[in-house]
Design a protein around this motif. Structure first.
Motif, mmCIF file in Angstrom:
data_model
loop_
_atom_site.group_PDB
_atom_site.id
_atom_site.type_symbol
_atom_site.label_atom_id
_atom_site.label_comp_id
_atom_site.label_asym_id
_atom_site.label_seq_id
_atom_site.Cartn_x
_atom_site.Cartn_y
_atom_site.Cartn_z
ATOM 1 N N GLU A 286 -11.757 -5.276 -3.049
ATOM 2 C CA GLU A 286 -11.477 -3.861 -3.295
ATOM 3 C C GLU A 286 -10.326 -3.377 -2.412
ATOM 4 N N THR A 287 -10.260 -3.904 -1.198
ATOM 5 C CA THR A 287 -9.193 -3.496 -0.282
ATOM 6 C C THR A 287 -7.838 -3.918 -0.828
ATOM 7 N N GLU A 288 -7.762 -5.146 -1.373
ATOM 8 C CA GLU A 288 -6.501 -5.631 -1.935
ATOM 9 C C GLU A 288 -6.106 -4.835 -3.176
ATOM 10 N N ILE A 289 -7.105 -4.509 -4.011
ATOM 11 C CA ILE A 289 -6.831 -3.710 -5.206
ATOM 12 C C ILE A 289 -6.318 -2.317 -4.809
ATOM 13 N N ALA A 290 -6.982 -1.727 -3.803
ATOM 14 C CA ALA A 290 -6.567 -0.400 -3.322
ATOM 15 C C ALA A 290 -5.148 -0.454 -2.780
ATOM 16 N N ALA A 291 -4.853 -1.511 -2.031
ATOM 17 C CA ALA A 291 -3.511 -1.648 -1.472
ATOM 18 C C ALA A 291 -2.486 -1.784 -2.582
ATOM 19 N N GLY A 292 -2.854 -2.498 -3.649
ATOM 20 C CA GLY A 292 -1.944 -2.646 -4.777
ATOM 21 C C GLY A 292 -1.699 -1.324 -5.483
ATOM 22 N N LEU A 293 -2.755 -0.532 -5.655
ATOM 23 C CA LEU A 293 -2.610 0.776 -6.304
ATOM 24 C C LEU A 293 -1.732 1.725 -5.491
ATOM 25 N N LEU A 294 -1.786 1.580 -4.168
ATOM 26 C CA LEU A 294 -1.049 2.488 -3.289
ATOM 27 C C LEU A 294 0.353 1.989 -2.949
ATOM 28 N N ARG A 295 0.683 0.778 -3.481
ATOM 29 C CA ARG A 295 1.942 0.169 -3.067
ATOM 30 C C ARG A 295 3.155 1.043 -3.395
ATOM 31 N N SER A 296 3.109 1.775 -4.495
ATOM 32 C CA SER A 296 4.266 2.576 -4.907
ATOM 33 C C SER A 296 4.350 3.906 -4.150
ATOM 34 N N THR A 297 3.400 4.158 -3.260
ATOM 35 C CA THR A 297 3.414 5.398 -2.466
ATOM 36 C C THR A 297 3.655 5.057 -1.009
ATOM 37 N N SER A 298 3.795 6.085 -0.201
ATOM 38 C CA SER A 298 3.961 5.861 1.243
ATOM 39 C C SER A 298 2.635 5.952 1.983
ATOM 40 N N ILE A 299 1.531 6.021 1.212
ATOM 41 C CA ILE A 299 0.204 6.159 1.812
ATOM 42 C C ILE A 299 -0.472 4.791 1.876
ATOM 43 N N GLY A 300 -1.030 4.452 3.030
ATOM 44 C CA GLY A 300 -1.752 3.202 3.186
ATOM 45 C C GLY A 300 -3.221 3.364 2.835
ATOM 46 N N VAL A 301 -3.935 2.228 2.816
ATOM 47 C CA VAL A 301 -5.355 2.241 2.484
ATOM 48 C C VAL A 301 -6.144 3.076 3.483
#
Length: 336
Positions: A4-19
């Motif tokens: 889930e952490t990797e998926i979340a990181a992937g979803l947030l990749r296009s933003t400047s916000i981290g997990v």
């Protein structure tokens, strides 16, 4: 298999916000939603969070909605197009001067600060205190209109200091000068200005008010003049006594067309073209009224002032006229 952490990181990749940032925001949101959020069923909690986000985005969009200063200023003028032509002309003139200041037209209305408004006013109207005061009032009205339309949250012009007007000594006309005007109006070529001169001199009306009067505004039987809101400079109506009616015997009861030119011609005929000061007959009326009748509340009503302060500071202590002058001006036997 991604965690889930990797998926979340992937979803947030296009933003400047981290997990971690996202997790903190969700926790902060849940805290503000109350203690029940922590124990709510997952589907219900997500639905509630989405609803909070929808409402928040809508509120933020409304809060940040704005237009350029140019759009707001022109819309403000358009909203008042039903006012008197002279009022609309003044609005357009002063808004035009504001918009000629470099860069102000394109500025978002909501982003403008008090200091910026002060700089704009200084650039547009620094040459005249009177123009600055009027320009400030019109800029203030633009922001008030924008505030009502939701284009800005407040009015930054409200905190711009109003410059103090240096009051000059009131110098009323002498009774003999008034007599010269009346003598000029008694000649056939200026006879149609006799009533206008009387209203200026013995009723204290402004020139523009006299020019706008209609025949029904003069109530001869009641001996009073009705200055309606559409006629008044300030937009407030008043009723003024028609004094010295003995002077009006045989006078043509007309307000001529082409009034301003007729008024200038009468002053020239009386030899007062170069020495004339704006509204001097209104000041003359007020000075002699205050000195002779000694009734400032009545004078306030007749002048259409909001308070007595201006009368007390400008007319009560007039030092160039005497009680004898006031009696001569009013011709006491005719003043009722």
């Amino acid at each position: 298999m991604h965690t889930e952490t990797e998926i979340a990181a992937g979803l947030l990749r296009s933003t400047s916000i981290g997990v971690v940032d996202a997790a903190r925001l969700v926790l902060e949101l849940m805290e503000r939603m109350g203690a029940g959020a922590a124990v709510a069923e997952r589907g219900a909690l997500l639905a509630r969070i989405r609803r909070v986000l929808e409402l928040g985005v809508a509120a933020l969009t409304a809060e940040e909605a704005t237009v350029s200063f140019r759009e707001a200023a022109l819309a403000s003028v358009e909203a008042r197009r039903s006012r008197r032509p002279t009022t609309v002309r003044d609005l357009r003139h002063f808004v035009g001067r504001l918009l000629r200041v470099e860069g102000v037209g394109e500025r978002p209305l909501r982003a403008m600060t008090t200091e910026e408004c002060r700089r704009v006013l200084d650039a547009a109207f620094r040459e005249s205190v009177h123009s600055y005061r009027k320009g400030r009032a019109i800029m203030h009205s633009v922001f008030e209109y924008g505030r009502r339309r939701g284009w800005c949250a407040g009015n930054p012009v409200a905190d711009v200091e109003m410059p103090v007007v240096e009051e000059h000594e009131i110098v009323p006309l002498r009774p003999e000068q008034v007599a010269r005007l009346e003598a000029a109006a008694g000649k056939a070529v200026h006879e149609d200005m006799r009533l206008s001169l009387h209203l200026l001199t013995y009723c204290g009306l402004r020139p523009a008010e006299v020019a706008r009067l209609q025949p029904e505004d003069i109530r001869w039987g009641e001996r009073e003049v009705v200055v309606r809101p559409r006629v008044s400079k300030t937009g407030g109506g008043r009723v003024v006594p028609l004094r010295c009616v003995g002077k009006l015997r045989g006078v043509r009861r007309v307000i001529p067309r082409n009034w301003q030119n007729r008024w200038r011609a009468l002053r020239r005929a009386a030899g007062m073209r170069r020495t004339w000061q704006a509204d001097v007959l209104r000041h003359t009326f007020a000075t002699y009224h205050a000195l002779y009748f000694r009734d400032l509340p009545s004078l306030q009503l007749e002048m259409g002032h909001r308070s007595l302060s201006l009368l007390r500071t400008r007319y009560v202590n007039a030092c160039r006229v005497t009680q004898h002058d006031a009696k001569q001006f009013w011709c006491a036997r005719q003043h009722v």
